[in-house]
Design a protein around this motif. Structure first.
Motif, mmCIF file in Angstrom:
data_model
loop_
_atom_site.group_PDB
_atom_site.id
_atom_site.type_symbol
_atom_site.label_atom_id
_atom_site.label_comp_id
_atom_site.label_asym_id
_atom_site.label_seq_id
_atom_site.Cartn_x
_atom_site.Cartn_y
_atom_site.Cartn_z
ATOM 1 N N LEU A 295 0.822 -1.208 0.000
ATOM 2 C CA LEU A 295 0.000 0.000 0.000
ATOM 3 C C LEU A 295 0.856 1.259 0.000
ATOM 4 N N LEU A 296 1.988 1.210 0.675
ATOM 5 C CA LEU A 296 2.874 2.379 0.711
ATOM 6 C C LEU A 296 3.619 2.556 -0.612
ATOM 7 N N ASP A 297 4.132 1.461 -1.169
ATOM 8 C CA ASP A 297 4.939 1.550 -2.388
ATOM 9 C C ASP A 297 4.133 2.036 -3.590
ATOM 10 N N PHE A 298 2.847 1.691 -3.636
ATOM 11 C CA PHE A 298 2.041 2.005 -4.818
ATOM 12 C C PHE A 298 0.906 2.976 -4.517
ATOM 13 N N ALA A 299 1.050 3.713 -3.418
ATOM 14 C CA ALA A 299 -0.004 4.640 -2.985
ATOM 15 C C ALA A 299 -0.357 5.661 -4.056
ATOM 16 N N VAL A 300 0.605 6.070 -4.859
ATOM 17 C CA VAL A 300 0.362 7.092 -5.876
ATOM 18 C C VAL A 300 -0.652 6.624 -6.912
ATOM 19 N N PHE A 301 -0.836 5.310 -7.048
ATOM 20 C CA PHE A 301 -1.766 4.775 -8.045
ATOM 21 C C PHE A 301 -3.149 4.467 -7.466
ATOM 22 N N ASP A 302 -3.341 4.758 -6.195
ATOM 23 C CA ASP A 302 -4.591 4.413 -5.514
ATOM 24 C C ASP A 302 -5.675 5.454 -5.822
ATOM 25 N N LYS A 303 -6.054 5.498 -7.087
ATOM 26 C CA LYS A 303 -7.065 6.446 -7.550
ATOM 27 C C LYS A 303 -8.049 5.701 -8.431
ATOM 28 N N LYS A 304 -9.327 5.916 -8.185
ATOM 29 C CA LYS A 304 -10.365 5.147 -8.867
ATOM 30 C C LYS A 304 -10.234 5.190 -10.379
ATOM 31 N N ASP A 305 -9.969 6.379 -10.925
ATOM 32 C CA ASP A 305 -9.941 6.535 -12.379
ATOM 33 C C ASP A 305 -8.731 5.899 -13.031
ATOM 34 N N GLU A 306 -7.728 5.526 -12.234
ATOM 35 C CA GLU A 306 -6.499 4.991 -12.801
ATOM 36 C C GLU A 306 -6.351 3.490 -12.576
ATOM 37 N N LEU A 307 -7.328 2.870 -11.930
ATOM 38 C CA LEU A 307 -7.240 1.449 -11.619
ATOM 39 C C LEU A 307 -8.320 0.660 -12.357
ATOM 40 N N PRO A 308 -8.032 -0.579 -12.749
ATOM 41 C CA PRO A 308 -9.086 -1.446 -13.261
ATOM 42 C C PRO A 308 -10.149 -1.612 -12.182
ATOM 43 N N PRO A 309 -11.407 -1.766 -12.563
ATOM 44 C CA PRO A 309 -12.474 -1.899 -11.571
ATOM 45 C C PRO A 309 -12.497 -3.286 -10.951
ATOM 46 N N TYR A 310 -13.262 -3.405 -9.845
ATOM 47 C CA TYR A 310 -13.548 -4.715 -9.277
ATOM 48 C C TYR A 310 -14.533 -5.416 -10.210
ATOM 49 N N PRO A 311 -14.388 -6.731 -10.464
ATOM 50 C CA PRO A 311 -13.415 -7.651 -9.865
ATOM 51 C C PRO A 311 -12.132 -7.851 -10.684
ATOM 52 N N GLN A 312 -11.940 -7.015 -11.725
ATOM 53 C CA GLN A 312 -10.794 -7.243 -12.607
ATOM 54 C C GLN A 312 -9.461 -7.083 -11.892
ATOM 55 N N LEU A 313 -9.295 -5.967 -11.144
ATOM 56 C CA LEU A 313 -8.023 -5.779 -10.443
ATOM 57 C C LEU A 313 -7.830 -6.850 -9.371
ATOM 58 N N ASN A 314 -8.910 -7.290 -8.762
ATOM 59 C CA ASN A 314 -8.812 -8.353 -7.759
ATOM 60 C C ASN A 314 -8.179 -9.609 -8.363
ATOM 61 N N ALA A 315 -8.593 -9.947 -9.573
ATOM 62 C CA ALA A 315 -8.007 -11.103 -10.257
ATOM 63 C C ALA A 315 -6.562 -10.830 -10.654
ATOM 64 N N MET A 316 -6.265 -9.590 -11.029
ATOM 65 C CA MET A 316 -4.916 -9.232 -11.467
ATOM 66 C C MET A 316 -3.894 -9.277 -10.336
ATOM 67 N N THR A 317 -4.327 -8.948 -9.119
ATOM 68 C CA THR A 317 -3.397 -8.973 -7.978
ATOM 69 C C THR A 317 -3.364 -10.327 -7.285
ATOM 70 N N SER A 318 -4.215 -11.249 -7.703
ATOM 71 C CA SER A 318 -4.257 -12.569 -7.067
ATOM 72 C C SER A 318 -2.915 -13.305 -7.106
ATOM 73 N N PRO A 319 -2.171 -13.292 -8.230
ATOM 74 C CA PRO A 319 -0.871 -13.965 -8.234
ATOM 75 C C PRO A 319 0.105 -13.381 -7.215
ATOM 76 N N MET A 320 0.067 -12.056 -7.014
ATOM 77 C CA MET A 320 0.933 -11.430 -6.014
ATOM 78 C C MET A 320 0.574 -11.922 -4.616
ATOM 79 N N ARG A 321 -0.709 -11.960 -4.319
ATOM 80 C CA ARG A 321 -1.144 -12.377 -2.991
ATOM 81 C C ARG A 321 -0.861 -13.857 -2.752
ATOM 82 N N ALA A 322 -1.027 -14.662 -3.778
ATOM 83 C CA ALA A 322 -0.722 -16.092 -3.648
ATOM 84 C C ALA A 322 0.769 -16.312 -3.415
ATOM 85 N N ASN A 323 1.600 -15.556 -4.127
ATOM 86 C CA ASN A 323 3.043 -15.660 -3.946
ATOM 87 C C ASN A 323 3.452 -15.201 -2.549
ATOM 88 N N ALA A 324 2.790 -14.138 -2.065
ATOM 89 C CA ALA A 324 3.090 -13.628 -0.722
ATOM 90 C C ALA A 324 2.728 -14.655 0.343
#
Length: 348
Positions: free
Chosen positions: A283-312
């Motif tokens: 959340l700190l490293d990518f805070a600058v991108f935490d804007k609704k208009d610049e992010l894929p909507p739910y549930p698309q981004l949720n699926a996109m970050t799933s590999p990161m969370r699984a790896n973590a």
């Protein structure tokens, strides 16, 4: 009839339906057997698995329990129409993580709902949207109580107008995803007591309160403000029966031990939809991108970050997990669910 009696429970305590495996059949049964309302967070569960989980819970308890679904259109659940953000692609490249996406970003809501028509449960709640009056009536004809979720009084009014039995008001203090869907609920997030007061002034539908409630005193406070029942999520995450992984559970416990920052934040960075969790490196490293208009909507981004969370999770890395938690997180304890429930009732 009081909501307590309508739902067939003894105590004004609902264990929040947290998706992603937190709400195990054992946790649900423990809460329901005690006299509260155990809840299955099934929004991310495949229909066949949902049917099996309902059957399993029914073998563990004869008491009422709730199933929660996320209301998504067929288009939203089946389509990737945005690209993965460059910064996320770069993260995967730098950390040698294979970022393969599923065929669809979410489960079919219509197919999940069909399971509840064919294998009815005592209570069904909905989040992320609103269903039709026909769907409410069909569930009620099966003997199912219908509960909506609202972050704003207008959302609560909408649920009242289609005949829902109750509305769960989710204050900005609550952990995990915000359940509302109207723009008004995002523009100026309301604290729980304010939300209860404003909703009570515009509708008489029975209210359940959620957000930062960790104690019996907290339950009494929301009842004094006009809600009948309390829904607690974060308090149950560190119980023995909770299904979250040990890394997530320890991060929550560390806030109560003074070993981790207690700061939580509403963010869209994990899923594209506002959700409250512990602040970590992601959340700190990518805070600058935490804007609704610049992010894929739910549930698309949720699926996109799933590999990161699984790896973590695989690497025991809490800094890249979604550590959903409410603002009362410092009061969590490592204990059995029944111990938590007994303490809550003693404090009432």
């Amino acid at each position: 009839m009081k909501l307590l009696d309508q739902l067939g429970i003894t105590y004004p305590i609902i264990q929040a339906p947290m998706a992603g495996g937190a709400t195990t059949p054992e946790l649900i049964a423990a809460v329901s057997d005690f006299g509260g309302l155990g809840s299955l967070g099934a929004g991310m569960t495949a229909p066949a698995a949902l049917n099996s989980q309902i059957d399993m819970i029914k073998t563990l308890t004869e008491r009422p329990f709730m199933v929660n679904l996320m209301v998504l259109s067929d288009q939203d659940a089946s389509t990737f129409d945005t690209s993965m953000p460059d910064w996320l692609t770069q993260y995967y490249r730098e950390h040698h993580i294979k970022a393969a996406l599923p065929d669809r970003p979410a489960q079919s809501f219509a197919e999940q709902l069909q399971v509840l028509y064919e294998n009815p449960v005592s209570v069904v709640s909905f989040t992320f949207g609103i269903v039709s009056i026909e769907q409410v009536q069909r569930l009620q004809q099966l003997g199912t109580c219908v509960i909506g979720t609202a972050n704003h009084p207008l959302e609560a009014q909408a649920w009242a107008e289609i005949g829902a039995d109750a509305v769960c008001l989710q204050g900005m203090e609550a952990g995990g995803h915000r359940g509302g869907w109207l723009p008004e609920s995002e523009a100026d997030p309301l604290g729980l007591l304010t939300l209860i007061g404003q909703t009570r002034a515009c509708t008489d539908i029975p209210l359940i309160a959620s957000g930062g409630i960790m104690t019996g005193q907290g339950i009494r406070a929301i009842q004094a403000s006009g809600a009948q029942l309390a829904q607690l999520g974060t308090a149950f995450l560190t119980t023995d029966e909770s299904g979250i992984n040990d890394i997530y559970k320890q991060a929550l416990l560390d806030t109560s031990l003074g070993n981790r920052s207690t700061e939580t934040r509403l963010t869209r960075l994990f899923s594209g939809k506002q959700a409250r969790g512990l602040v970590n490196e992601y959340l700190l490293d990518f805070a600058v991108f935490d804007k609704k208009d610049e992010l894929p909507p739910y549930p698309q981004l949720n699926a996109m970050t799933s590999p990161m969370r699984a790896n973590a999770a695989k690497n025991e890395d809490a800094e890249h997990l979604s550590l959903w938690a409410g603002q009362g997180v410092t009061q969590v304890r490592q204990e059995r669910a029944i111990t938590l429930l007994e303490r809550l009732v003693q404090e009432l």
